[in-house]
Design a protein around this motif. Structure first.
Motif, PDB file in Angstrom:
ATOM      1  N   ASP A 145      -0.669 -12.935  -8.153  1.00  0.00           N
ATOM      2  CA  ASP A 145      -0.347 -12.974  -6.778  1.00  0.00           C
ATOM      3  C   ASP A 145      -1.398 -12.007  -6.072  1.00  0.00           C
ATOM      4  OD1 ASP A 145       1.248 -13.767  -4.582  1.00  0.00           O
ATOM      5  OD2 ASP A 145       1.620 -11.546  -4.360  1.00  0.00           O
ATOM      6  N   THR A 146      -1.613 -10.860  -6.450  1.00  0.00           N
ATOM      7  CA  THR A 146      -2.570 -10.077  -5.646  1.00  0.00           C
ATOM      8  C   THR A 146      -3.724 -10.382  -5.831  1.00  0.00           C
ATOM      9  OG1 THR A 146      -1.054  -8.046  -6.341  1.00  0.00           O
ATOM     10  CG2 THR A 146      -3.179  -7.681  -5.414  1.00  0.00           C
ATOM     11  N   ASN A 204      -9.575  -3.643  -5.240  1.00  0.00           N
ATOM     12  CA  ASN A 204      -8.430  -4.540  -5.450  1.00  0.00           C
ATOM     13  C   ASN A 204      -7.257  -3.443  -6.673  1.00  0.00           C
ATOM     14  OD1 ASN A 204      -9.044  -6.491  -4.021  1.00  0.00           O
ATOM     15  ND2 ASN A 204     -10.262  -7.528  -5.608  1.00  0.00           N
ATOM     16  N   ILE A 245      -6.425  -0.560  -6.086  1.00  0.00           N
ATOM     17  CA  ILE A 245      -5.610   0.081  -5.197  1.00  0.00           C
ATOM     18  C   ILE A 245      -4.292  -0.830  -4.620  1.00  0.00           C
ATOM     19  CG2 ILE A 245      -5.285   1.301  -2.909  1.00  0.00           C
ATOM     20  CD1 ILE A 245      -7.114   2.985  -4.838  1.00  0.00           C
ATOM     21  N   GLN A 246      -4.675  -1.928  -4.378  1.00  0.00           N
ATOM     22  CA  GLN A 246      -3.952  -2.913  -3.997  1.00  0.00           C
ATOM     23  C   GLN A 246      -2.909  -3.163  -5.034  1.00  0.00           C
ATOM     24  OE1 GLN A 246      -5.573  -6.530  -2.688  1.00  0.00           O
ATOM     25  NE2 GLN A 246      -3.518  -7.305  -1.808  1.00  0.00           N
ATOM     26  N   VAL A 284      -0.377  -0.316  -5.766  1.00  0.00           N
ATOM     27  CA  VAL A 284       0.601  -0.464  -4.686  1.00  0.00           C
ATOM     28  C   VAL A 284       1.695  -1.541  -4.917  1.00  0.00           C
ATOM     29  CG1 VAL A 284       1.174  -0.595  -2.256  1.00  0.00           C
ATOM     30  CG2 VAL A 284      -0.736   0.848  -2.937  1.00  0.00           C
ATOM     31  N   GLU A 338       3.805  -0.464  -7.841  1.00  0.00           N
ATOM     32  CA  GLU A 338       4.958   0.580  -7.050  1.00  0.00           C
ATOM     33  C   GLU A 338       5.998  -0.090  -6.667  1.00  0.00           C
ATOM     34  OE1 GLU A 338       2.178   4.608  -6.636  1.00  0.00           O
ATOM     35  OE2 GLU A 338       2.390   3.301  -4.763  1.00  0.00           O
ATOM     36  N   ARG A 361       6.658   5.747  -7.846  1.00  0.00           N
ATOM     37  CA  ARG A 361       5.621   6.195  -7.255  1.00  0.00           C
ATOM     38  C   ARG A 361       4.570   6.731  -8.348  1.00  0.00           C
ATOM     39  NH1 ARG A 361       4.285   6.846  -1.405  1.00  0.00           N
ATOM     40  NH2 ARG A 361       5.178   4.636  -0.659  1.00  0.00           N
ATOM     41  N   PHE A 362       3.479   6.417  -8.537  1.00  0.00           N
ATOM     42  CA  PHE A 362       2.496   7.033  -9.598  1.00  0.00           C
ATOM     43  C   PHE A 362       1.790   8.289  -8.848  1.00  0.00           C
ATOM     44  CE2 PHE A 362       2.018   2.615 -10.697  1.00  0.00           C
ATOM     45  CZ  PHE A 362       2.573   2.554 -11.892  1.00  0.00           C
ATOM     46  N   SER A 365      -1.149  10.525  -7.832  1.00  0.00           N
ATOM     47  CA  SER A 365      -2.520  10.057  -7.468  1.00  0.00           C
ATOM     48  C   SER A 365      -3.751  10.091  -8.666  1.00  0.00           C
ATOM     49  CB  SER A 365      -3.157  10.852  -6.360  1.00  0.00           C
ATOM     50  OG  SER A 365      -3.101  12.128  -6.223  1.00  0.00           O
ATOM     51  N   ILE A 406      -3.294   7.225 -11.690  1.00  0.00           N
ATOM     52  CA  ILE A 406      -3.849   6.073 -11.120  1.00  0.00           C
ATOM     53  C   ILE A 406      -5.194   5.873 -11.857  1.00  0.00           C
ATOM     54  CG2 ILE A 406      -4.873   4.601  -9.358  1.00  0.00           C
ATOM     55  CD1 ILE A 406      -2.444   5.825  -7.768  1.00  0.00           C
ATOM     56  N   GLN A 407      -6.042   6.817 -11.912  1.00  0.00           N
ATOM     57  CA  GLN A 407      -7.624   6.925 -12.330  1.00  0.00           C
ATOM     58  C   GLN A 407      -7.482   6.913 -13.896  1.00  0.00           C
ATOM     59  OE1 GLN A 407      -9.675   6.119 -10.097  1.00  0.00           O
ATOM     60  NE2 GLN A 407      -8.639   6.430  -8.071  1.00  0.00           N
TER      61      GLN A 407
END
Lengths: 80, 573
Positions: free
Chosen positions: A16-17, A41, A43-44, A47, A50, A56-57, A59, A62-63
């Motif tokens: 979808d994204t 993308n 980041i999108q 989110v 999530e 919630r991850f 910050s 995520i990396q």
């Protein structure tokens, strides 16, 4: 939730994204394997994941992911 | 409202038929997603926003360097996004004795940037104001000392409002209000900020883009002009026909309070220049009773431009309101508590905006606030007078139905027109009409005030303005003609435009009589007209044909030698 189910849901989010129904994800898939999965993308996608799992991850977390499997494991750990 | 991923899908659509606007986007944080959200939202609003996005954190360089890509791109619109986070970073680096000078320095920077842009570009500027960050260093005392960041941030927000009030091409997009509406947790996501330097959450992007595009739409002439109200359970609680005057709910008690506050809101819109009309399934005399007799009514009959209370279907009534007001359906908002009526109007007239009012009247206002229906980029005293003019128009329409013969009706109006050339008194109105007239406009050449001034006193240009008044009132200046001498024989009609308010009064005939007689007296043989089609001026496609002009090539010619005056019932004032 089983990891396989998480993978399935994450695959739907990617489709979808990134607006691409042909995406097939495995635990070993990396960003290089998926067209349009760039840092922006990412980041999108994060989110959207999530939102889907209502988590919630952290910050930095995520990396750290190298593969889709890492992402699935993070979600799995958070859902407990 | 669409979510961000849906807006992104819009980007793959075909933009080629949409109006192109060149937009420069400059931010001091990452703006890639904002860029995509704006373009995707623009698509749904009918715009091809051609966005040039400056590299990250390049505002000053792009604006202050006269050879920058910004100026090379030559945008019509410049969006400046200086974030609260970067403002806080500036504050953090200051020495404590400098804290209280942050706002003044920032305001000076904004002025400097905007003055520089305006010196080089003929562009409008949209500036995002500052979403509040309370760093909680002073607690509530922040409100009591100029040293606090909160004090300085709010001072900047107030300062740019004052700046906007005196700077015509500078507009504010109110992020701060959006954050107040949604809460900071929804607007700002720390992990996204840390990982991408974006200060807007993905969730809030569609709303920020929507409010920005609202502003852009309004700049390009798309805005709401009229609100149409249902009465029972929308304007007051209860059903006037069943419950009676004493039992409808209004005033300061219970649910009556919600309707009273709703009416105050409508009244404020009316004072701002929004036309208020009523469309109600009721017997007219009964529907009017509360307006005339109820002590708690805020709205009175003189606030309502067109009052339609009958038992016909609402779509037909709204069509009639439209024909009286002569404005587009896309500039109308219809408020009705009844889902059936709402759907019926939506299905029959899809261009009308029909908000899905909440079931509980207590929530009407809060819901309506979030829609930002009534965006505008201008406000003047004339706006407040608008209702009066349209009321007069409605009286005229009602009178017309009582005459079976149109000529008798027109005669009864006792119409008078003052005909004058352009002069310094009518220049602003001439320019305004030139900008606003889309439908009755033969060539749609736009003249600004400066352009109009240049025409005054030229030897081979002849200008005309026409007013129209009648027994019901004065419509003011409603028609403009610019004639240009093409050669000894021919006068070319460069501009013929007219306000649609005065259609079907014989004004076209009166105008042509004036022009033809002038041409004859001055020894010309021909008046030459031209129709240039636009998406909006179809109504005058056959204008010259209907007035007896002969088509030759792409033009229309009228021989004035044998011209006899056309029938009309307007006299010179």
């Amino acid at each position: 939730m089983e990891k396989s189910e998480i993978l399935e849901k994450i695959t739907e989010i990617f489709k979808d994204t990134l607006d691409n129904d042909d995406i097939v994800l495995t635990y070993d898939t990396t960003a290089n394997d998926v067209e349009d999965w760039d840092s922006l993308n990412h980041i999108q996608l994060v989110v959207a994941v999530e939102k889907q799992f209502k988590i919630r991850f952290a910050s930095q977390e995520i990396q750290k992911w190298d593969t889709v499997g890492d992402m699935v494991n993070s979600v799995h750990a958070k859902l407990g | 409202m669409k979510v961000f991923s849906q807006l992104k899908k819009n980007l793959k659509n075909d933009f080629s038929s949409l109006k192109t606007i060149r937009v420069a986007l400059l931010g001091d944080t990452a703006t890639q997603f904002l860029n995509q959200a704006l373009r995707g939202t623009g698509y749904d609003a009918g715009f091809n926003l051609q966005i040039w996005e400056a590299d990250f954190n390049q505002i000053e360089r792009q604006v202050l360097d006269p050879t920058s890509e910004l100026y090379e791109f030559n945008p019509e619109l410049v969006i400046l996004f200086q974030s609260s986070h970067k403002l806080l970073a500036k504050y953090n680096k200051l020495k404590p004795q400098e804290y209280s000078s942050l706002a003044d320095a920032q305001l000076e920077l904004v002025d400097n940037l905007c003055t520089t842009i305006s010196g080089k570009l003929n562009a409008k500027i949209i500036y995002y104001n500052y979403a509040e960050i309370n760093d909680a260093v002073f607690g509530n005392y922040a409100n009591k000392t100029e040293q606090s960041f909160l004090f300085q941030l709010r001072k900047v927000n107030y300062g740019i409002m004052s700046y906007a009030a005196k700077t015509p091409n500078f507009y504010i997009a109110d992020i701060s209000a959006i954050q107040n509406q949604l809460g900071k947790a929804a607007v700002f996501q720390p992990s996204v900020y840390i990982n991408s330097d974006m200060v807007l959450s993905i969730e809030v992007l569609p709303l920020i883009a929507a409010r920005t595009v609202d502003l852009i739409s309004s700049m390009y002439g798309k805005f709401k002009k009229c609100v149409i109200l249902d009465l029972d359970n929308t304007t007051w609680g209860g059903i006037i026909g069943d419950d009676g005057l004493e039992n409808i709910q209004l005033g300061s008690l219970g649910i009556g309070k919600a309707f009273t506050e709703f009416q105050y809101w409508i009244k404020k819109l009316k004072n701002r220049g929004i036309i208020v009309a009523v469309c109600s399934k009721n017997t007219e005399s009964i529907a009017k009773e509360p307006f005339e007799k109820h002590p708690d009514m805020v709205l009175h009959l003189d606030d309502i431009a067109v009052f339609m209370a009958n038992w016909d279907n609402k779509a037909d009534n709204i069509r009639q309101i439209q024909s009286i007001l002569n404005i587009g359906f896309d500039s109308m908002v219809f408020l009705d508590d009844n889902p059936f009526e709402r759907n019926m109007v939506r299905e029959n007239i899809p261009d009308v905006t029909v908000p899905e009012l909440p079931e509980d009247p207590a929530e009407y206002l809060e819901y309506l606030y979030t829609l930002n229906l009534f965006e505008t980029v201008s406000f003047s005293d004339v706006d407040a007078e608008r209702t009066k003019q349209y009321q007069v128009e409605a009286q005229r329409a009602i009178k017309q139905t009582s005459f079976t013969n149109e000529d008798d009706f027109l005669k009864s109006l006792n119409m008078l027109s003052l005909v004058e050339p352009f002069n310094k008194f009518n220049t602003p109105r001439v320019a305004q009409l030139s900008q606003r007239s889309n439908q009755f406009n033969l060539r749609t050449v736009r003249y600004t005030e400066a352009d109009v001034e240049k025409l005054i006193g030229l030897d081979d240009v002849f200008t005309y303005t026409f007013t129209l008044q009648d027994q019901f009132g004065d419509n003011g200046l409603i028609c403009i003609i610019i004639l240009k001498k093409e050669n000894q024989d021919t006068l070319f009609i460069d501009t013929w435009l007219m306000s649609c308010r005065v259609l079907k009064r014989g004004m076209e005939n009166f105008t042509l009589n004036t022009l033809a007689n002038f041409a004859k007296e001055q020894g010309y043989s021909y008046l030459k007209g031209e129709y240039l089609a636009t998406p909006k001026n179809d109504m005058v496609r056959d204008h010259y044909k209907n007035l007896g002009f002969e088509q030759t090539g792409g033009h229309w010619l009228l021989e004035v030698k044998n011209y006899t005056n056309k029938k009309c019932f307007i006299d010179y004032k």
